[in-house]
Scaffold this active site. Structure first.
Site, mmCIF file in Angstrom:
data_model
loop_
_atom_site.group_PDB
_atom_site.id
_atom_site.type_symbol
_atom_site.label_atom_id
_atom_site.label_comp_id
_atom_site.label_asym_id
_atom_site.label_seq_id
_atom_site.Cartn_x
_atom_site.Cartn_y
_atom_site.Cartn_z
ATOM 1 N N GLU A 1 0.835 -1.190 0.000
ATOM 2 C CA GLU A 1 0.000 0.000 0.000
ATOM 3 C C GLU A 1 0.874 1.245 0.000
ATOM 4 O OE1 GLU A 1 -3.388 -0.338 -0.307
ATOM 5 O OE2 GLU A 1 -2.716 -2.405 -0.573
ATOM 6 N N LYS B 1 -7.691 -13.945 17.312
ATOM 7 C CA LYS B 1 -8.030 -13.586 15.933
ATOM 8 C C LYS B 1 -9.473 -13.142 15.742
ATOM 9 C CE LYS B 1 -4.303 -16.555 14.497
ATOM 10 N NZ LYS B 1 -3.858 -17.881 14.099
ATOM 11 N N ASP C 1 2.305 -14.184 13.304
ATOM 12 C CA ASP C 1 1.048 -14.768 12.849
ATOM 13 C C ASP C 1 0.149 -13.604 12.423
ATOM 14 O OD1 ASP C 1 -1.290 -16.119 12.406
ATOM 15 O OD2 ASP C 1 -1.176 -17.330 14.216
ATOM 16 N N HIS D 1 -2.069 10.203 -2.101
ATOM 17 C CA HIS D 1 -2.238 9.056 -2.972
ATOM 18 C C HIS D 1 -2.214 9.454 -4.434
ATOM 19 C CE1 HIS D 1 -2.659 5.789 -0.228
ATOM 20 N NE2 HIS D 1 -3.148 6.672 0.605
#
Lengths: 411, 411, 411, 411
Positions: free
Chosen positions: D100, D230, D305, D401
């Protein structure tokens, strides 16, 4: 000085409404004077509000201010409800103050179902009233040092906290940090009182002592909203506030079939889809159908702090088919805040409502009345919840309201 | 048949408590009979509960069942509070039924501050009572097809929904899907009524029509907990239920300094750290200090469904220093559920409390009384909230309670 | 200029690391120079990081800055997975980039179960990328007026929003108010792109136009956190962001019994207690076992914005025994943010991973590739979720990890 | 046996893809064989995915299965970032793997601001990896008895839990009850490992021992979703999981004015309205702008992770003007789950990325590397967060951007 004179003085701005009690040295007269003033000022009649048995000299500054009379809320009764708890053991009639048709009938039918199936078992798991003063430190590194210091000075803090009341025990100090902000969630045992006022006073005392004894800390607010009082929240849901209480029952398959033509699986299905999946979707703290209905009605009747319904009604209904094929159903209330002394519990009708349950005043041992009360409340919640699940499966809701009070209370 | 006879019949199990109204054809007598029965059975006196002006023939099945008398809650008054809304325009005296000392004084002081600074501006942004029946479909693919069908049949569903009452308008159907589960959140305009009962009946009618006209769909519950009633939740917080209302005021820096010795920055600091940061940490739906206190007291006094305090008290207090250096403060309540007709609004004391505010009964145009009422409630919440922020900065809380009712209400 | 010269210049502070690309006019050389600098400066070897096929001239300023090389993550494949969606129709091999043992094996086994039972049906319910600029108004009353004005000027706002890109359609403007703060949640159709950058640019354009055309409004931030990007939240959970997608399957009782020795009821029991009750208690946005595992692995492999796993992995697993006694299981993902063009999708390995699924680049019709991709992702999540529920019931978890990769992925 | 033979065998269904490693006794060959099979089967070229330095014999069953190659993600570097922690003390270059654009530039500029203002102070407050097996008891009363028994047998449970690994210490057992369901949240110290796998294995061992030694209890799942792994959730947010870490800095008013033309008040204003008020409205666990961006990029680069970004990125940014008129800013991350051994940390590029930070492998004392790493991650998050707040106030986002990578990373 006649009441007319007083009213005129208020009208002329010579005295303020809230000064009339001191002026007349009688809050019953002051109540009448204010009522008269408002009747004239607003052009309304406050006759019903004025028709009360409350002695305002008893409640002035203890329970309220600027009194003009009282609200009257019908009390219905549900029961008998068989409760088997540690302190509550027997059949109870639950006083419910409500203006919402069908609620009493709903709890009543639920109580019957529970009672005819061996009653509700209730158990209080945790007990503690919390207040969380919020402090500001120079930095997060200081926050951590501060918490360490608090840990090292726990016994001194305990002393300070408990010095104001012999009913108060500081059980735990739970620290929370966000940058240079520190909340100390102080958890107290408050005996038979709900106890929020005494823990507020104790917390202010602790906060002052801390400011006096620790350089660089500053109290922002004695309540930093991590307590949490009267706002729905995850802290109480996870860690408890007031009583954490469970009530449970087993309803036989045969009973459900014969009495209602439904199976345990039907009840489980509604509970999982509505109370778990639906509430999960809504991101709710109420994984239940209508805990709030029952708790509100009991709170009003018995002089609890009704605004605490907000977090007292958080909780979960869990239902499953047990190994015998019967229905197991339980309600878990993490944060039920109740007392049998203090607050509104001493008012005339409230006192009687508590007496109906055998829990008025201080218990023996101290604290036992409040626990007993919590056991009964949870059992009543179970009854109301069970009935609504049955009613919703049977689609009795709107019908109930159209016919007024047959079966279920919607929510 | 004497009341003694009836009591004996209850004792002997020949009649049930809830059958006495029909037996005696008089709910006032039935109320006495049940009270007598319980007094004997429980060995308590229920004299205070029995001392009420309520005519139980008026409330039986409409507001409650199994009545034994009434609870009496003192009403205090706060005000005058200057409100400038669309319908509420003028000075109001707020009736607050509470047993918690200092609350009335707190709102009263807040009302003074707001009024002396030009009053509270209130505005209702959204208005709609919701009920969300939960349906089961064979599959998620079917769920999507079902929703499409609902969209195509909106006008027919609207007709069905509105057929039962001329006060009801179905404004929106909001579909939610989880796998093969579909909630249709039906949002209604209900005029001056809070309206939950009528939308429940209308929702059942809609659900039945849908089951009759769409193959393979099955109603699980007329309320699938996405409504959301009496549970704290994100749905109402984001999308509204009842009235979504804001009230705001500007308090001059000079006033705060002279009257309380504090600055706008002080109030902002407490609000940001306690009400935003603290409540964020607690993961609360109450980004405020004590909305629930004020709302509960008004709800009890005016015959609202008090259990709805749970979601009615959700909301946010926002304070900032404006460009003039003064304090801007607002309260936003996404889900304030109030009515001026129906429910408990017609009971004697409740009726008078609504009359005090000039909002009793149906408004002209219809719905305007409920909106006006919401504007006033929000302004009262603003007053109570503002006062508590001031009090917490000044550390008046515990002191207030020790001295009984001087300044602030804790929470 | 040799790379040594450049490194020396960085060391001497004559050039900054991020200026080297421009200096050398070659980002591959610049990448080497920075790597060399760091190797010397930190005394480490960055040989592996330097061993990459990426052409940094392709990614400079498009995908990243200050490059020094690349991370290499093993890709495993799960499948074939039979998917029956609107666009995805057939057997797919799912590329999973992960370093957590047993995950690929878990999805693989789940894919087998799903495929052997007729495959997964996937359906996209909603589609829209959101950005919510936050505005400040003088007052709440002004907030309401502002929103009305926005409504009246929707077509003009749409024009402004869409002027920058032919792939962009503004579908909806969702207003939210808190006092004098207004969020306008702009929801766009972005074709095959995930689209966050283009909607940010469009939102800035809209915000500027609004400021230019409405007196008294001020933009606080083009993202006011009601979008919501990369934070778990209730807004996307309820209203969607990216794709709202469901995938479902029916697994026969016989299959479960013969293959695993378990019943549909066993799976349902774990799902209800763990994924609904447990997650309800934890107040989670994840009413599932491990959506995040599968989504993360696919996102890394296919060049998605991996930080968006946060809200893309929100969602619910729903399982029940259907009327035939078989297991119905579905996953619902309210906010799956994926694209097949833009972002990292054009990088070498990521491009190939998308090609494996037949979704690389723009679809025909536009947007169809992204929808197809979402259907496959949801099916893969279903496979992983189903397998873990089976594994947890069979208690294979720790064992799986002790034996490395036999059966299940924990979470 | 040639690879062609193997591919044919897969095609003919004689061997399954996941059996090829065992068949060939070489996972590098197996990886090639699977890749070849898929290239043929899917008609795509997987050349880039096949171009990797990973030795699949090293990762097979440890990190993944069914390998076909690797994903390559560009790594950019931000820094130097001055960190002053307990273990991290000095200037660090942060490896960020991302696709990104503008993210690295954003953290880089933030690092500069922080470093030029004296650096970031980081401190780990809590440390513990949790796993919460879920048990079923016959009743809630049994639940309470069971918890008492657990308390009495803590030392034995500790022994069982720790028997499998010398790096494991069971620090706490936190019980949670809902009716007849009990979660035991086991909290471990896991040294330098993130530790989830070892605590899962230990938890299974504990669960088994409990089932063997306590009549009537049944394990439902080794993970009952109160761990919480998670999924975003309130448990970790309040009680921590992994490292609870804060990082903070003071940025001088003069610096902000001269460098960016903004005041501390400007930054505070954006933070309060966007990160607190906006996220409160969204009911988010992310009271921040883009924690997830920075954490994800570091997690990918360093072999964490990555799916744990979900809860690792929860947290709060707090900014205020301090007594000197400068900007105080802090980030608090309640649940940052990181390790420097185990998982993907030993892979070639990941290993180097950890070496760049001086935290690769086990620390001395054990656990210190993981703590040091957490201190650095938090400081990097602070840098990224600070920069975005500045950028959003200055409206650099879309522009950034459009111009590719000048200033800020949106979120």
């Amino acid at each position: 000085m006649s009441l007319d004179d007083v009213v005129r003085m208020i009208e002329e701005g010579k005295v303020k409404m809230h000064e009339v009690d001191d002026l007349l040295k009688d809050s019953n007269l002051a109540t009448r004077a204010r009522r008269m003033y408002l009747e004239r000022r607003l052009g309304v009649e406050l006759k019903a509000i004025g028709s009360t048995i409350i002695d305002f000299n008893q409640v002035y500054r203890r329970n309220t201010e600027n009194t003009i009379g009282a609200a009257q809320i019908p009390i219905g009764v549900a029961g008998p409800l068989l409760v088997r708890g540690l302190y509550a053991n027997g059949s109870y009639y639950i006083p419910l103050a409500t203006t919402e048709g069908a609620l009493v009938a709903s709890v009543n039918r639920g109580a019957k179902v529970v009672t005819e199936n061996g009653g509700a078992r209730s158990i209080v798991i945790k007990d503690g009233m919390a207040r969380a003063p919020l402090f500001k430190l120079p930095s997060a590194v200081d926050s951590v040092k501060f918490i360490d210091w608090v840990r090292l000075n726990l016994s001194r803090i305990k002393e300070v906290a408990e010095s104001g009341s012999r009913h108060l025990r500081l059980n735990e100090v739970q620290p929370f940090v966000m940058g240079n902000n520190v909340w100390l969630r102080l958890v107290f045992n408050t005996g038979d009182a709900m106890g929020m006022n005494m823990v507020t006073i104790a917390s202010e005392r602790v906060a002052k002592w801390i400011e006096d004894n620790y350089q660089g800390v500053r109290l922002i607010s004695v309540s930093g909203n991590m307590c949490v009082d009267k706002k729905p929240n995850a802290v109480n849901f996870l860690m408890g506030r007031g009583k954490t209480v469970v009530s449970e029952a087993v309803i036989s398959r045969r009973y459900l079939m014969e009495r209602f033509g439904i199976t345990p699986e039907d009840v489980v299905n509604v509970n999982v889809r509505k109370n778990l999946l639906g509430s999960a979707y809504a991101h709710s703290y109420g994984f239940n159908a209508h805990f709030a209905n029952i708790i509100t009605a009991i709170f009003i009747a018995t002089g609890q702090d009704v605004a605490q319904v907000v977090e007292s009604s958080m909780g979960t209904t869990w239902a499953e088919v047990n190994d015998d094929g019967d229905l197991y159903v339980s309600v878990t209330l993490p944060s039920l805040e109740v007392g049998t002394v203090g607050g509104g519990t001493g008012l005339p009708t409230q006192r009687e409502a508590l007496q109906m349950l055998g829990v008025q005043g201080g218990g023996d041992p101290p604290g036992s009345n409040a626990v007993k009360f919590a056991e009964i409340v949870a059992a009543a919640v179970l009854a109301g919840e069970l009935n609504l699940l049955i009613a919703q499966h049977r689609r009795e809701l709107g019908r109930a309201h159209e016919m007024l009070g047959r079966a279920g209370k919607q929510t």
